[in-house]
Motif scaffolding. Structure first.
Motif, PDB file in Angstrom:
ATOM      1  N   THR A 140      -1.410  22.667 -11.107  1.00  0.00           N
ATOM      2  CA  THR A 140      -2.668  23.343 -11.424  1.00  0.00           C
ATOM      3  C   THR A 140      -3.561  23.283 -10.199  1.00  0.00           C
ATOM      4  O   THR A 140      -3.547  22.289  -9.468  1.00  0.00           O
ATOM      5  N   PRO A 141      -4.346  24.305  -9.928  1.00  0.00           N
ATOM      6  CA  PRO A 141      -5.211  24.283  -8.743  1.00  0.00           C
ATOM      7  C   PRO A 141      -6.197  23.132  -8.793  1.00  0.00           C
ATOM      8  O   PRO A 141      -6.787  22.844  -9.833  1.00  0.00           O
ATOM      9  N   THR A 142      -6.372  22.443  -7.653  1.00  0.00           N
ATOM     10  CA  THR A 142      -7.330  21.362  -7.528  1.00  0.00           C
ATOM     11  C   THR A 142      -8.052  21.516  -6.203  1.00  0.00           C
ATOM     12  O   THR A 142      -7.585  22.234  -5.314  1.00  0.00           O
ATOM     13  N   PRO A 143      -9.198  20.843  -6.043  1.00  0.00           N
ATOM     14  CA  PRO A 143      -9.909  20.966  -4.763  1.00  0.00           C
ATOM     15  C   PRO A 143      -9.065  20.589  -3.567  1.00  0.00           C
ATOM     16  O   PRO A 143      -9.242  21.112  -2.476  1.00  0.00           O
ATOM     17  N   GLY A 144      -8.135  19.657  -3.753  1.00  0.00           N
ATOM     18  CA  GLY A 144      -7.317  19.232  -2.631  1.00  0.00           C
ATOM     19  C   GLY A 144      -6.256  20.232  -2.232  1.00  0.00           C
ATOM     20  O   GLY A 144      -5.763  20.218  -1.111  1.00  0.00           O
ATOM     21  N   GLY A 145      -5.835  21.073  -3.163  1.00  0.00           N
ATOM     22  CA  GLY A 145      -4.815  22.063  -2.854  1.00  0.00           C
ATOM     23  C   GLY A 145      -3.436  21.445  -2.714  1.00  0.00           C
ATOM     24  O   GLY A 145      -3.191  20.294  -3.058  1.00  0.00           O
ATOM     25  N   ALA A 146      -2.495  22.247  -2.184  1.00  0.00           N
ATOM     26  CA  ALA A 146      -1.103  21.814  -2.083  1.00  0.00           C
ATOM     27  C   ALA A 146      -0.922  20.651  -1.121  1.00  0.00           C
ATOM     28  O   ALA A 146       0.055  19.929  -1.206  1.00  0.00           O
ATOM     29  N   GLY A 147      -1.849  20.444  -0.169  1.00  0.00           N
ATOM     30  CA  GLY A 147      -1.718  19.361   0.784  1.00  0.00           C
ATOM     31  C   GLY A 147      -2.340  18.070   0.339  1.00  0.00           C
ATOM     32  O   GLY A 147      -2.516  17.168   1.153  1.00  0.00           O
ATOM     33  N   ASP A 148      -2.682  17.941  -0.930  1.00  0.00           N
ATOM     34  CA  ASP A 148      -3.318  16.733  -1.446  1.00  0.00           C
ATOM     35  C   ASP A 148      -2.275  15.887  -2.167  1.00  0.00           C
ATOM     36  O   ASP A 148      -1.812  16.249  -3.249  1.00  0.00           O
ATOM     37  N   PRO A 149      -1.853  14.742  -1.575  1.00  0.00           N
ATOM     38  CA  PRO A 149      -0.842  13.916  -2.246  1.00  0.00           C
ATOM     39  C   PRO A 149      -1.318  13.363  -3.574  1.00  0.00           C
ATOM     40  O   PRO A 149      -0.505  13.143  -4.487  1.00  0.00           O
ATOM     41  N   CYS A 150      -2.627  13.134  -3.719  1.00  0.00           N
ATOM     42  CA  CYS A 150      -3.137  12.631  -4.996  1.00  0.00           C
ATOM     43  C   CYS A 150      -2.969  13.676  -6.092  1.00  0.00           C
ATOM     44  O   CYS A 150      -2.598  13.361  -7.223  1.00  0.00           O
ATOM     45  N   ALA A 151      -3.252  14.954  -5.771  1.00  0.00           N
ATOM     46  CA  ALA A 151      -3.140  16.028  -6.756  1.00  0.00           C
ATOM     47  C   ALA A 151      -1.688  16.265  -7.145  1.00  0.00           C
ATOM     48  O   ALA A 151      -1.377  16.512  -8.317  1.00  0.00           O
ATOM     49  N   PHE A 152      -0.796  16.167  -6.183  1.00  0.00           N
ATOM     50  CA  PHE A 152       0.615  16.484  -6.470  1.00  0.00           C
ATOM     51  C   PHE A 152       1.348  15.320  -7.115  1.00  0.00           C
ATOM     52  O   PHE A 152       2.139  15.501  -8.042  1.00  0.00           O
ATOM     53  N   LEU A 153       1.089  14.097  -6.657  1.00  0.00           N
ATOM     54  CA  LEU A 153       1.889  12.949  -7.076  1.00  0.00           C
ATOM     55  C   LEU A 153       1.256  12.156  -8.211  1.00  0.00           C
ATOM     56  O   LEU A 153       1.932  11.344  -8.844  1.00  0.00           O
ATOM     57  N   GLY A 154      -0.035  12.347  -8.486  1.00  0.00           N
ATOM     58  CA  GLY A 154      -0.680  11.603  -9.557  1.00  0.00           C
ATOM     59  C   GLY A 154      -0.996  10.178  -9.154  1.00  0.00           C
ATOM     60  O   GLY A 154      -1.236   9.866  -7.986  1.00  0.00           O
ATOM     61  N   GLY A 155      -0.985   9.278 -10.135  1.00  0.00           N
ATOM     62  CA  GLY A 155      -1.307   7.882  -9.870  1.00  0.00           C
ATOM     63  C   GLY A 155      -0.080   7.041  -9.596  1.00  0.00           C
ATOM     64  O   GLY A 155       1.049   7.540  -9.504  1.00  0.00           O
ATOM     65  N   ASN A 156      -0.294   5.729  -9.442  1.00  0.00           N
ATOM     66  CA  ASN A 156       0.788   4.764  -9.200  1.00  0.00           C
ATOM     67  C   ASN A 156       1.618   5.165  -7.982  1.00  0.00           C
ATOM     68  O   ASN A 156       2.832   5.373  -8.063  1.00  0.00           O
ATOM     69  N   GLY A 190     -12.806  15.512 -12.960  1.00  0.00           N
ATOM     70  CA  GLY A 190     -13.292  15.959 -14.260  1.00  0.00           C
ATOM     71  C   GLY A 190     -12.902  15.013 -15.373  1.00  0.00           C
ATOM     72  O   GLY A 190     -12.761  13.798 -15.193  1.00  0.00           O
ATOM     73  N   ILE A 191     -12.683  15.585 -16.549  1.00  0.00           N
ATOM     74  CA  ILE A 191     -12.356  14.778 -17.742  1.00  0.00           C
ATOM     75  C   ILE A 191     -10.879  14.871 -18.095  1.00  0.00           C
ATOM     76  O   ILE A 191     -10.425  14.246 -19.041  1.00  0.00           O
ATOM     77  N   THR A 192     -10.121  15.665 -17.339  1.00  0.00           N
ATOM     78  CA  THR A 192      -8.696  15.817 -17.632  1.00  0.00           C
ATOM     79  C   THR A 192      -7.938  14.589 -17.167  1.00  0.00           C
ATOM     80  O   THR A 192      -7.990  14.237 -15.985  1.00  0.00           O
ATOM     81  N   PRO A 193      -7.232  13.879 -18.083  1.00  0.00           N
ATOM     82  CA  PRO A 193      -6.503  12.674 -17.655  1.00  0.00           C
ATOM     83  C   PRO A 193      -5.324  13.033 -16.749  1.00  0.00           C
ATOM     84  O   PRO A 193      -4.675  14.066 -16.917  1.00  0.00           O
TER      85      PRO A 193
END
Length: 250
Positions: free
Chosen positions: A53-69, A183-186
């Motif tokens: 899903t689109p996020t401010p970090g975009g495709a180059g954001d490891p946090c957006a792509f990989l999630g937590g842990n 946001g509020i999306t887990p």
């Protein structure tokens, strides 16, 4: 033509060698490399597949792509990102910085109260590292090569005519990635900060090429060692059941 080996007493020889005038070892800490915010994220050039899903970090954001842990590691590379052995000669630049007026001198007091004249030497270390971020599912994002540099000064016995020999003897890199919820999306995150620390150990020597007259013996090769074949080995038998002392087991 028969060539007889050199034998007999010692001879006086003239040899050309590198004489070590001074030698120190030191641990060095590269100033912390800190990247904060989405603008800094763009300079890291993380190679990640497109996010679901689109996020401010975009495709180059490891946090957006990989999630937590996440697992974060870093390793030395060349300028195009190929991993290198940091201890190999020339793998990491380590050399003297020329000074416009030459090496300055200074007086230093030794523990016994005497004084010694030493020269100020400036040494530059620089190279590249790559950061890799992974999640438990085996997906990963890899950064572009990130440059680092460190300049230090040493006081050595390095009179005119000597040169500085520098080598890296140990190298460690640690990286810490911070992500924040969006946001509020887990389970939706974006890049917040990446900190990289680099520690290394080094040998710094002042050397000069000199010619020495010494008295020594000539070396001779040692005898070659013959290859000894191991003895033949046979599997152990079971004499209680075979050949059974000729009675065929009766």
């Amino acid at each position: 033509m028969n060539i007889n080996p050199i034998s007999g007493g010692q001879e006086t020889l003239c040899v050309k060698v590198h004489k070590v005038y001074d030698w120190v070892t030191r641990q060095a800490d590269v100033p912390l490399l800190a990247f904060t915010g989405l603008e800094a994220l763009g300079s890291l050039g993380f190679d990640c597949p497109s996010t679901p899903t689109p996020t401010p970090g975009g495709a180059g954001d490891p946090c957006a792509f990989l999630g937590g842990n996440l697992t974060v590691d870093c390793f030395p590379t060349d300028e195009i990102g190929n991993p290198i052995d940091p201890l190999a000669p020339g793998a990491i630049l380590c050399q003297e910085i020329p000074q416009p007026d030459g090496r300055a001198t200074g007086q230093f007091q030794l523990p016994d109260g005497s004084t010694v004249t030493l020269q100020k030497v400036k040494v530059l270390k620089k190279g590249f590292i790559v950061v890799r971020v992974s999640n438990p599912q085996g997906l990963s994002c890899t950064s572009d090569p990130i440059p680092w540099a460190l300049s230090e000064k040493f006081f050595l016995c390095a009179p005119p005519g000597t040169f500085i020999q520098c080598e890296v003897t140990d190298f460690e890199c640690d990286a810490n990635l911070m992500c924040r919820s969006v946001g509020i999306t887990p389970g939706v995150f974006e890049f917040q900060q990446l900190d990289i620390s680099i520690n290394l150990c080094q040998n710094v020597q002042a050397e000069a090429v000199v010619k020495l007259e010494i008295t020594a013996d000539f070396c001779q090769p040692r005898p070659d060692m013959p290859l000894i074949c191991p003895p033949l080995a046979f599997p152990p038998q079971c004499p209680t059941i075979f050949p059974a002392n000729g009675n065929n087991g009766e």
